[in-house]
Design a protein around this motif. Sequence first.
Motif, PDB file in Angstrom:
ATOM      1  N   ASP A   1      -2.267  -0.950   0.462  1.00  0.00           N
ATOM      2  CA  ASP A   1      -2.350  -2.258  -0.198  1.00  0.00           C
ATOM      3  C   ASP A   1      -0.948  -2.747  -0.555  1.00  0.00           C
ATOM      4  O   ASP A   1      -0.337  -2.276  -1.513  1.00  0.00           O
ATOM      5  N   SER A   2      -0.438  -3.704   0.209  1.00  0.00           N
ATOM      6  CA  SER A   2       0.915  -4.211  -0.021  1.00  0.00           C
ATOM      7  C   SER A   2       0.989  -5.149  -1.219  1.00  0.00           C
ATOM      8  O   SER A   2       2.081  -5.504  -1.660  1.00  0.00           O
ATOM      9  N   THR A   3      -0.163  -5.537  -1.794  1.00  0.00           N
ATOM     10  CA  THR A   3      -0.169  -6.513  -2.888  1.00  0.00           C
ATOM     11  C   THR A   3       0.063  -5.880  -4.249  1.00  0.00           C
ATOM     12  O   THR A   3       0.116  -6.592  -5.249  1.00  0.00           O
ATOM     13  N   VAL A   4       0.204  -4.552  -4.316  1.00  0.00           N
ATOM     14  CA  VAL A   4       0.357  -3.913  -5.626  1.00  0.00           C
ATOM     15  C   VAL A   4       1.728  -4.167  -6.224  1.00  0.00           C
ATOM     16  O   VAL A   4       1.948  -3.936  -7.413  1.00  0.00           O
ATOM     17  N   GLY A   5       2.698  -4.603  -5.402  1.00  0.00           N
ATOM     18  CA  GLY A   5       4.025  -4.899  -5.923  1.00  0.00           C
ATOM     19  C   GLY A   5       4.831  -3.640  -6.168  1.00  0.00           C
ATOM     20  O   GLY A   5       4.392  -2.523  -5.937  1.00  0.00           O
ATOM     21  N   GLY A   6       6.050  -3.831  -6.628  1.00  0.00           N
ATOM     22  CA  GLY A   6       6.863  -2.693  -7.021  1.00  0.00           C
ATOM     23  C   GLY A   6       7.977  -2.333  -6.064  1.00  0.00           C
ATOM     24  O   GLY A   6       8.839  -1.542  -6.392  1.00  0.00           O
ATOM     25  N   GLY A   7       7.997  -2.892  -4.854  1.00  0.00           N
ATOM     26  CA  GLY A   7       9.115  -2.598  -3.989  1.00  0.00           C
ATOM     27  C   GLY A   7       8.748  -2.389  -2.537  1.00  0.00           C
ATOM     28  O   GLY A   7       7.608  -2.602  -2.102  1.00  0.00           O
ATOM     29  N   LEU A   8       9.749  -1.928  -1.781  1.00  0.00           N
ATOM     30  CA  LEU A   8       9.639  -1.824  -0.326  1.00  0.00           C
ATOM     31  C   LEU A   8       8.552  -0.855   0.121  1.00  0.00           C
ATOM     32  O   LEU A   8       7.873  -1.092   1.119  1.00  0.00           O
TER      33      LEU A   8
ATOM     34  N   ILE B   1       5.369  -2.690   0.207  1.00  0.00           N
ATOM     35  CA  ILE B   1       5.344  -3.706   1.263  1.00  0.00           C
ATOM     36  C   ILE B   1       5.056  -3.065   2.623  1.00  0.00           C
ATOM     37  O   ILE B   1       4.315  -3.611   3.442  1.00  0.00           O
ATOM     38  N   LEU B   2       5.614  -1.898   2.843  1.00  0.00           N
ATOM     39  CA  LEU B   2       5.440  -1.218   4.122  1.00  0.00           C
ATOM     40  C   LEU B   2       4.112  -0.473   4.234  1.00  0.00           C
ATOM     41  O   LEU B   2       3.731  -0.054   5.330  1.00  0.00           O
ATOM     42  N   SER B   3       3.408  -0.296   3.127  1.00  0.00           N
ATOM     43  CA  SER B   3       2.247   0.594   3.104  1.00  0.00           C
ATOM     44  C   SER B   3       1.146   0.258   4.113  1.00  0.00           C
ATOM     45  O   SER B   3       0.477   1.179   4.603  1.00  0.00           O
ATOM     46  N   PRO B   4       0.900  -1.024   4.475  1.00  0.00           N
ATOM     47  CA  PRO B   4      -0.131  -1.266   5.494  1.00  0.00           C
ATOM     48  C   PRO B   4       0.188  -0.646   6.855  1.00  0.00           C
ATOM     49  O   PRO B   4      -0.697  -0.507   7.699  1.00  0.00           O
TER      50      PRO B   4
ATOM     51  N   GLY C   1       1.587   6.860 -12.702  1.00  0.00           N
ATOM     52  CA  GLY C   1       0.275   7.027 -12.097  1.00  0.00           C
ATOM     53  C   GLY C   1       0.404   7.319 -10.617  1.00  0.00           C
ATOM     54  O   GLY C   1       1.510   7.386 -10.062  1.00  0.00           O
ATOM     55  N   PRO C   2      -0.702   7.509  -9.921  1.00  0.00           N
ATOM     56  CA  PRO C   2      -0.664   7.795  -8.486  1.00  0.00           C
ATOM     57  C   PRO C   2      -0.076   6.624  -7.710  1.00  0.00           C
ATOM     58  O   PRO C   2      -0.078   5.486  -8.198  1.00  0.00           O
ATOM     59  N   PRO C   3       0.467   6.867  -6.513  1.00  0.00           N
ATOM     60  CA  PRO C   3       1.003   5.769  -5.709  1.00  0.00           C
ATOM     61  C   PRO C   3      -0.032   4.653  -5.567  1.00  0.00           C
ATOM     62  O   PRO C   3      -1.106   4.858  -5.000  1.00  0.00           O
ATOM     63  N   ALA C   4       0.302   3.486  -6.085  1.00  0.00           N
ATOM     64  CA  ALA C   4      -0.702   2.420  -6.217  1.00  0.00           C
ATOM     65  C   ALA C   4      -1.192   1.903  -4.871  1.00  0.00           C
ATOM     66  O   ALA C   4      -2.359   1.533  -4.735  1.00  0.00           O
ATOM     67  N   TYR C   5      -0.312   1.874  -3.886  1.00  0.00           N
ATOM     68  CA  TYR C   5      -0.685   1.294  -2.591  1.00  0.00           C
ATOM     69  C   TYR C   5      -1.727   2.118  -1.848  1.00  0.00           C
ATOM     70  O   TYR C   5      -2.356   1.633  -0.919  1.00  0.00           O
ATOM     71  N   PHE C   6      -1.910   3.378  -2.239  1.00  0.00           N
ATOM     72  CA  PHE C   6      -2.874   4.250  -1.566  1.00  0.00           C
ATOM     73  C   PHE C   6      -3.954   4.756  -2.525  1.00  0.00           C
ATOM     74  O   PHE C   6      -4.571   5.787  -2.261  1.00  0.00           O
ATOM     75  N   THR C   7      -4.165   4.061  -3.637  1.00  0.00           N
ATOM     76  CA  THR C   7      -5.164   4.499  -4.620  1.00  0.00           C
ATOM     77  C   THR C   7      -6.280   3.462  -4.697  1.00  0.00           C
ATOM     78  O   THR C   7      -6.110   2.408  -5.318  1.00  0.00           O
TER      79      THR C   7
ATOM     80  N   LYS D   1      -4.412   1.928 -18.073  1.00  0.00           N
ATOM     81  CA  LYS D   1      -4.645   0.595 -17.521  1.00  0.00           C
ATOM     82  C   LYS D   1      -3.370  -0.233 -17.516  1.00  0.00           C
ATOM     83  O   LYS D   1      -3.048  -0.907 -16.527  1.00  0.00           O
ATOM     84  N   GLU D   2      -2.608  -0.145 -18.592  1.00  0.00           N
ATOM     85  CA  GLU D   2      -1.386  -0.939 -18.704  1.00  0.00           C
ATOM     86  C   GLU D   2      -0.249  -0.356 -17.877  1.00  0.00           C
ATOM     87  O   GLU D   2       0.580  -1.095 -17.322  1.00  0.00           O
ATOM     88  N   LEU D   3      -0.180   0.968 -17.786  1.00  0.00           N
ATOM     89  CA  LEU D   3       0.967   1.612 -17.156  1.00  0.00           C
ATOM     90  C   LEU D   3       0.796   1.893 -15.667  1.00  0.00           C
ATOM     91  O   LEU D   3       1.784   2.009 -14.946  1.00  0.00           O
ATOM     92  N   ALA D   4      -0.446   2.019 -15.215  1.00  0.00           N
ATOM     93  CA  ALA D   4      -0.647   2.479 -13.841  1.00  0.00           C
ATOM     94  C   ALA D   4      -1.369   1.494 -12.937  1.00  0.00           C
ATOM     95  O   ALA D   4      -1.028   1.370 -11.753  1.00  0.00           O
ATOM     96  N   ILE D   5      -2.372   0.802 -13.445  1.00  0.00           N
ATOM     97  CA  ILE D   5      -3.188  -0.047 -12.585  1.00  0.00           C
ATOM     98  C   ILE D   5      -2.478  -1.372 -12.320  1.00  0.00           C
ATOM     99  O   ILE D   5      -2.043  -2.045 -13.266  1.00  0.00           O
ATOM    100  N   PRO D   6      -2.326  -1.764 -11.055  1.00  0.00           N
ATOM    101  CA  PRO D   6      -1.710  -3.066 -10.757  1.00  0.00           C
ATOM    102  C   PRO D   6      -2.426  -4.190 -11.498  1.00  0.00           C
ATOM    103  O   PRO D   6      -3.655  -4.197 -11.605  1.00  0.00           O
ATOM    104  N   LYS D   7      -1.670  -5.133 -12.013  1.00  0.00           N
ATOM    105  CA  LYS D   7      -2.236  -6.166 -12.884  1.00  0.00           C
ATOM    106  C   LYS D   7      -3.353  -6.958 -12.219  1.00  0.00           C
ATOM    107  O   LYS D   7      -4.352  -7.296 -12.850  1.00  0.00           O
TER     108      LYS D   7
END
Length: 277
Positions: A123-130, A133-136, A213-219, A265-271
């Motif tokens: 999921d490239s929409t989680v934000g946070g950096g390159l 963005i590359l995760s898909p 938290g766990p890598p957001a793009y793959f959670t 929720k505040e620290l790990a889950i994408p807004k």
Amino acid sequence: MNQEPFEEPKDEIIDMEHAVAEEILADVAYYRTLMVNVAFIGDPGTEDWVLVDCGIGHYAKRIIEAAEKRFGNIAPKAILLTHGHFDHVGSAKKLAQHYDARIYAHPFEVDYLTGKRSYPVGDSTVGGGLMSILSPFYPTNPVDLSKWIHPLPDDGTVPHLKHWRAIHTPGHTPGHVSFFRHKDRTLLSGDAFITVKQESSMAVFIQHQHVHGPPAYFTPNWIEAEKSVKKLAALNPRTALTGHGLPMEGEIFQEQLLELAMNFKELAIPKHQSKLH
């Protein structure tokens, strides 16, 4: 999607001099394969050691070299997997072939390790950096380790590791597990939580230590991911090696893990996803 990113140099120019495991405890060491850790459990020189996770592709020779420097030319009693994402199983087939070793994973993860199911696309929409963005483009197709794979026992025992327990910590993947030794409260958490902001390539490069938290793009399942972090925090681990980032120990680590568990929720889950959970 089939092609692996992070292609490594050809075998003939691999620098084996730096393929050395770094010791955390007398019987726990790790080796970083570009961006993800593999762990060696066992006293140096012992014939009874276990490999945890297999890193990214093209690192089998370096993992073998690091193992030989620590244990000699002795195969591990088993290979344990925290989960089956590409960066944790990339060298699994070559290592299993070399060692002729059994691979153990949680029963819920086995379909992803035997060619039957694929993980969701990053999921490239989680934000946070390159890295996000590359995760898909990261590989999600299942590997086929059918020849070597075995399910971990249902009772939480770990093959060949008498004092360790396997703890089901889903969320990042359905069958994600962490490994915990109660006598000294040592934890191998895989990607249930990590000690670097994995979404950011700069944070990965400098390896700034902080519990995340766990890598957001793959959670895909944040409800289960939160439960898993709370479960691990309740163990009050003293020392932790995570899938990504440097090992942490002591009061600062324990405080940061507790803070993550209490404010997940505040620290790990994408807004943009927190409203759904």
